[in-house]
Design a protein around this motif. Structure first.
Motif: not given
Length: 425
Positions: A163-169, A271-273, A282-287
């Motif tokens: 998994m990857r955790l992506l974060v932004n503002s 944020f998104e995992v 379409q690889n996003a599980l949730g965010g």
């Protein structure tokens, strides 16, 4: 002969393994979220259409293309919920949950509805699990929400390394308006290389151009100006504080200045995992993210909030791709089998007695042979079978068969419950 009907396109019945997988996701959510102080909320499957047009934003693809909207007999416009954050906020305002600076931690599970092309992991009726922290304005609230989402996925059995955790503002109303104009101008200057949707977004929601999957658009947007470079001091300080808390917790993340969320209400932290395998592009599980203006958009008082949503179908696909077990733990399962017709009443009576003691127990209700009853017990994945036969009845007990080891032994009726629970421990 009556016509045979099938489920509408883009919908699916949940039964067998798929029903057990949904139970597993919900049970795990309840176990994790309640430890963080979250409580259940159940909102209607449909709302007044304005809840979504005002809350999500009329320029979004969800509102513009995907909502199931209809008029009731009174002429009121209603919409099946395409997401649940707006409905939760509407409910919180109506119930005065955040009056006098109170906070509310809520989570939900259930079906959502969007009219789009069905594909792997995406249906027109789909299932989401989400959490909303209402009245929470600190960086600690953002960090806690991100950590809770990550813990949920690891609790399910997803490997951290997958998994990857992506974060932004995404900034706020102080710094984002000027950036939107700057980005819109960039899109107009490069419109010859962009798809028609991205061209349109220059006038509606330019940030959504970052989310386009068209390869040509991705290449163009790679050189677009970034909001991270023009954040106001307050947004930058808030973002730095969130990242410091994630660092202190040892949670690894990636800063992604192009991460945007598809709904207009997001501000500041998003944020998104994502996962590497099982979902394709379409690889996003949730965010999720912060949405400090949604209460006002729906007629309430200014209230800071943060939340996330998880796609159930995608999560199940990701678990299956990793070979993880996707089923709720049903606990000890016992099957009571009658050796002959003469013992059927005794087997039924024993079944009911064991259920009254808190055990999950099945028995034959179709007058099957003993061999067929064992097959039924296998299909049900029973842990033990209690055989009620003439000899067992005479001796005042049953034969206990371990369905895994195939070992059998006699057990008296008075010690059946104690024996079963000790065997399972």
């Amino acid at each position: 002969m009556a016509q045979l009907y099938s489920a509408p396109k883009g919908t699916a019945d949940l039964l067998g393994d798929s029903a057990r997988a949904w139970d597993f996701l919900q049970d795990s959510a309840r176990a994790v979220f309640t430890r963080y102080g979250y409580q259940s909320i159940y909102t209607p499957l449909f709302e007044h259409t304005e809840v979504f047009t005002r809350g999500i934003g009329e320029a979004t693809d969800v509102v513009g293309k995907e909502m199931y909207t209809f008029e009731d007999r009174g002429g009121r416009s209603l919409t099946l919920r395409p997401e649940n954050t707006a409905g939760v906020v509407r409910a919180a305002i109506q119930a005065h949950l955040t009056d006098n600076n109170a906070a509310a931690k809520l989570f939900y599970t259930g079906p959502m509805f969007r009219y789009e092309r069905p594909q792997k992991g995406r249906q027109r009726q789909f299932y989401q699990i989400g959490a909303e922290g209402l009245g929470l304005n600190t960086a600690a609230a953002d960090a806690e929400m991100i950590m809770m989402l990550w813990e949920y996925f690891t609790t399910l059995g997803l490997q951290r390394t997958s998994m990857r955790l992506l974060v932004n503002s995404m900034g706020d109303e102080t710094c984002r308006p000027a950036y939107r104009e700057q980005l819109a101008q960039f899109i107009r200057e490069n419109d010859a290389a962009l798809c028609k949707d991205c061209k349109r977004r220059a006038d509606t929601n330019p940030l959504r151009a970052f989310d386009c999957k068209n390869e040509a658009c991705v290449a163009v947007m790679d050189s677009a100006p970034l909001l991270a470079d023009v954040l106001c001091d307050d947004c930058r300080e808030h973002n730095d504080a969130v990242l410091q808390l994630l660092d202190a917790a040892g949670l690894k993340y990636q800063l992604d200045p192009r991460l945007v969320r598809g709904l207009d209400y997001y501000t500041r932290t998003v944020f998104e995992v994502q996962v590497d395998h099982g979902l394709g592009a379409q690889n996003a599980l949730g965010g999720g993210g912060r949405y400090d203006g949604l209460f006002q958009d729906l007629g309430g008082k200014p209230t800071p909030c943060i939340g996330f949503a998880i796609g159930a179908e995608r999560t199940v696909l990701a678990l299956q791709a990793q070979g993880a077990t996707v089923a709720a733990d049903t606990g000890l399962l016992v099957y009571v089998a009658a050796a002959t017709d003469l013992q059927r009443d005794a087997a039924f009576t024993l079944t009911m007695q064991l259920r009254s003691r808190g055990l999950t127990v099945l028995c034959d209700l179709q007058n099957r042979s003993l061999k067929s009853q064992f097959k039924q017990a296998d299909r049900a994945q029973a842990h033990y079978v209690l055989i009620v036969g003439e000899e067992e009845t005479t001796r005042g007990g049953v034969t206990l068969r371990n369905m895994e080891t195939k070992e059998e032994r006699f057990v008296t009726l008075g010690s059946v419950v104690k024996t079963l629970t000790s065997e399972r421990q």
